[in-house]
Design an enzyme around this catalytic site. Structure first.
Site, PDB file in Angstrom:
ATOM      1  N   LYS A 201       0.625  59.800  73.904  1.00  0.00           N
ATOM      2  CA  LYS A 201       1.534  59.882  72.508  1.00  0.00           C
ATOM      3  C   LYS A 201       1.308  58.876  71.495  1.00  0.00           C
ATOM      4  O   LYS A 201       1.512  57.769  71.680  1.00  0.00           O
ATOM      5  CB  LYS A 201       2.918  59.557  72.968  1.00  0.00           C
ATOM      6  CG  LYS A 201       3.724  59.966  71.880  1.00  0.00           C
ATOM      7  CD  LYS A 201       5.257  59.217  71.913  1.00  0.00           C
ATOM      8  CE  LYS A 201       5.288  58.051  71.275  1.00  0.00           C
ATOM      9  NZ  LYS A 201       4.940  58.006  69.702  1.00  0.00           N
ATOM     10  N   GLY A 232       5.147  62.979  69.043  1.00  0.00           N
ATOM     11  CA  GLY A 232       6.880  62.662  69.064  1.00  0.00           C
ATOM     12  C   GLY A 232       7.198  61.170  68.778  1.00  0.00           C
ATOM     13  O   GLY A 232       6.411  60.301  68.791  1.00  0.00           O
ATOM     14  N   PRO A 235      11.831  57.147  71.293  1.00  0.00           N
ATOM     15  CA  PRO A 235      12.907  57.555  71.927  1.00  0.00           C
ATOM     16  C   PRO A 235      13.084  58.814  72.552  1.00  0.00           C
ATOM     17  O   PRO A 235      13.342  59.080  73.578  1.00  0.00           O
ATOM     18  CB  PRO A 235      14.054  57.462  71.061  1.00  0.00           C
ATOM     19  CG  PRO A 235      13.510  56.386  69.765  1.00  0.00           C
ATOM     20  CD  PRO A 235      12.000  56.832  69.775  1.00  0.00           C
ATOM     21  N   VAL A 237      10.042  61.076  73.249  1.00  0.00           N
ATOM     22  CA  VAL A 237       8.893  61.348  73.809  1.00  0.00           C
ATOM     23  C   VAL A 237       8.318  60.161  74.678  1.00  0.00           C
ATOM     24  O   VAL A 237       8.084  60.284  75.762  1.00  0.00           O
ATOM     25  CB  VAL A 237       7.874  61.901  73.064  1.00  0.00           C
ATOM     26  CG1 VAL A 237       6.556  62.240  73.823  1.00  0.00           C
ATOM     27  CG2 VAL A 237       8.202  63.390  72.622  1.00  0.00           C
ATOM     28  N   GLU A 276       1.010  45.759  75.745  1.00  0.00           N
ATOM     29  CA  GLU A 276       0.227  44.660  74.878  1.00  0.00           C
ATOM     30  C   GLU A 276       0.991  44.761  73.320  1.00  0.00           C
ATOM     31  O   GLU A 276       1.468  45.693  72.700  1.00  0.00           O
ATOM     32  CB  GLU A 276      -1.125  45.174  74.075  1.00  0.00           C
ATOM     33  CG  GLU A 276      -1.968  43.954  73.235  1.00  0.00           C
ATOM     34  CD  GLU A 276      -1.899  44.145  72.003  1.00  0.00           C
ATOM     35  OE1 GLU A 276      -1.130  43.571  71.470  1.00  0.00           O
ATOM     36  OE2 GLU A 276      -2.521  44.985  71.564  1.00  0.00           O
ATOM     37  N   CYS A 310      -1.637  42.441  65.475  1.00  0.00           N
ATOM     38  CA  CYS A 310      -0.618  41.629  66.547  1.00  0.00           C
ATOM     39  C   CYS A 310      -1.192  40.176  66.748  1.00  0.00           C
ATOM     40  O   CYS A 310      -0.440  39.444  67.112  1.00  0.00           O
ATOM     41  CB  CYS A 310      -0.536  42.441  67.779  1.00  0.00           C
ATOM     42  SG  CYS A 310      -2.286  43.029  68.548  1.00  0.00           S
ATOM     43  N   GLU A 413       7.711  37.905  63.858  1.00  0.00           N
ATOM     44  CA  GLU A 413       6.329  38.499  63.394  1.00  0.00           C
ATOM     45  C   GLU A 413       6.491  39.170  62.276  1.00  0.00           C
ATOM     46  O   GLU A 413       7.340  40.311  62.097  1.00  0.00           O
ATOM     47  CB  GLU A 413       5.876  39.182  64.608  1.00  0.00           C
ATOM     48  CG  GLU A 413       4.789  40.148  64.322  1.00  0.00           C
ATOM     49  CD  GLU A 413       4.281  40.736  65.542  1.00  0.00           C
ATOM     50  OE1 GLU A 413       2.858  40.899  65.643  1.00  0.00           O
ATOM     51  OE2 GLU A 413       5.095  41.425  66.166  1.00  0.00           O
TER      52      GLU A 413
END
Length: 509
Positions: A201, A232, A235, A237, A276, A310, A413
């Site tokens: 996904k 999708g 929440p 999928v 991650e 990230c 972040e």
């Protein structure tokens, strides 16, 4: 985009092996990049739901495409296909999987410009950056995994006991929008190498490149059911995939908040979860560092991909004795960074495009405003849309000085082009401040004394440390401490996340 007819498939396998002569559905992207189907069990399949979502071009704020949104029924079909395929794919030989990855690399190489155009359109990456970083990062993981697989031994004997490493099973993969190809390849490649089957996904915000990945895998001859693609929301999928009893492992990349939800959903079936997650990575400049090189490199590292990485070095720790010098270098560097349209071929390497969405833009603006209200000094940029743009999610490249570790911009972040500069008085204080965070994904150290830099690197509580601007290593394990996740991706340790270990006592006489 594609120019061939919907059913035509290029033969990427000119040197033996098998390749498919036909696709089984519309495997092409039209000018609007509209997709009403999912890739399940080796063919393009209509979604069970009529619900759709527009993919927004972040530069124009208009629709760049449309996708169908999946339902639980779509996930059930995809998981069932993966479970059926696992019986045969899990017992393929290492040589067969090596040949498969080689074909995938060849097919991927033939689609690079198309992928670059899509990534720039769906998530705003400058086209030069898409060509030089976004697309090659995905290719690099397939190539590195291929080399890892060639050298990997799935069995070893310890006395009379054999240790056997076997594919874990059906894997659910949930990937983000910021480095879409990088994260898809970092999961799909080792899963294939291990002999696993999977359901992917991708982020619904930037899903278009994933359709080309599905085509690449199809064209390379990945057997039906081994790879499945369902679009999708998280929440609807993602969480359902994580909790699905037919799934043996979940690999998730995204926010820490979403990672907690994925882990909770997976807990009921005791499946393996690797994650991650977020980061607030420190960049420690020691007093003997080449300040011009270290500061300018730190600023550009923070701003790269419009700050949407990230592991971005978003907190710069500078010795108090050299602080104003560093602030001036940061100012000059940041002023050389311009906001550009994603498809601008004249953009400089250090320029940036828009951030990905209205939600992301609004979040960044709120945090920039928080920085000002809490007393940070705006050296460059600040809140507001970038100059020269009346639409699009263009954020001003921003440098905050006089930040302390209790400020929101030092703790949360931001995920945008915003750097916080923090002074320190001693090496021990710098390390303590660097570690004063719930995150632990990456860290950076600059020093003229390599032994000193190594010592500081050893004390930073993070999974990946870069000394004196060292580039990333795709063969090295990547992942975080603390709330930055668990498990590792890339290289040998990334492959082993997709393997179970079986001990067979008495195997040897």
């Amino acid at each position: 985009m594609h120019t061939e007819a919907a059913n035509a498939v290029r033969n990427c396998d000119s040197e033996g092996g098998f390749s498919l002569e036909k696709s089984t559905g519309p495997c092409y992207l039209d000018s609007m990049s509209s997709h009403s189907q999912f890739y399940i069990d080796g063919k393009w399949t209509d979604a069970e739901s009529a619900q759709t979502l527009e993919v927004i071009d972040p530069a124009s704020e208009s629709a760049a495409g449309k996708i169908s949104l999946g339902s639980h029924a779509d996930v059930d079909k995809a998981v069932a296909a993966a479970r059926r395929a696992f019986a045969d794919f899990s017992v393929t030989t290492k040589d067969e999987r090596i040949a498969l990855l080689e074909r995938i690399v060849g097919c991927y190489e033939s689609r690079q410009e198309e992928l670059a155009q899509l990534v720039s359109k769906e998530m705003g990456s400058l086209i030069g950056f898409s060509r030089s970083e976004q697309v090659p990062s995905g290719l690099g993981h397939f190539q590195q995994t291929l080399e890892t697989l060639k050298a990997y031994d799935f069995e070893e004997d310890h006395g009379s006991t054999r240790w056997s490493r076997e594919p874990i099973g059906v894997c659910a993969m949930i990937t983000p929008w910021n480095w879409p190809l990088n994260q898809i390849a970092a999961k799909v490649a080792p899963a294939l190498a291990a002999g696993c089957t999977m359901v992917l996904k991708p982020s619904e915000i930037a899903p278009l490149d994933a359709f080309v990945v599905a085509e690449i895998l199809h064209e390379a001859g990945v057997p039906a059911g081994v790879f499945n693609l369902v679009n999708g929301t998280g929440p609807d999928v993602g969480e359902y995939m994580a909790g699905h009893p037919g799934v043996d492992m979940v690999s998730f990349t995204g926010s820490t908040r979403a990672g907690i939800l994925v882990a909770k959903a997976a807990a009921g079936t005791i499946k393996r979860v690797t994650q991650e997650l977020g980061g607030k990575s420190p960049n420690i400049l020691l007093d003997d560092a080449d300040m011009e090189t270290a500061v300018s490199g730190g600023v550009l590292g923070c701003f790269g991909n419009a700050g949407q990485s990230c592991d971005a070095p978003s907190r710069m720790f500078v010795p108090a004795s050299r602080y104003e010098e560093a602030v001036e270098i940061a100012k000059n560097t940041a002023e050389g960074v311009s906001n550009r349209q994603p498809l601008d071929d004249n953009a400089k390497a250090e320029d940036i495009g828009p951030v990905v969405s209205q939600i992301q833009y609004d979040k960044i603006q709120g945090l920039l405003e928080k920085g000002v209200s809490e007393g940070a000094r705006v050296v460059v940029g600040g809140p507001g849309r970038a100059e020269g743009f009346n639409k699009g999610y263009f954020v001003r490249p921003t440098v905050f000085a006089d930040v302390h570790n209790e400020m929101t911009v030092a703790r949360e972040e931001i995920f945008g082009p915003a750097l916080s500069m923090i002074p320190y008085k001693s090496e021990d204080e710098a390390i303590a401040l660097a570690n004063d965070t719930p995150y632990g994904l990456a860290g950076y150290v600059s020093s003229g004394d390599l032994a000193r830099a190594r010592h500081v690197a050893s004390r930073i509580r993070a999974g990946n440390i870069y000394i004196n601007g060292a580039p990333p290593d795709s063969s090295a394990p990547f992942g975080g401490y603390k709330q930055s996740g668990n498990g590792r991706e890339f290289g040998t340790l990334g492959l082993e996340e997709y393997l179970e270990v079986k001990a067979i006592a008495g195997h040897q006489a």
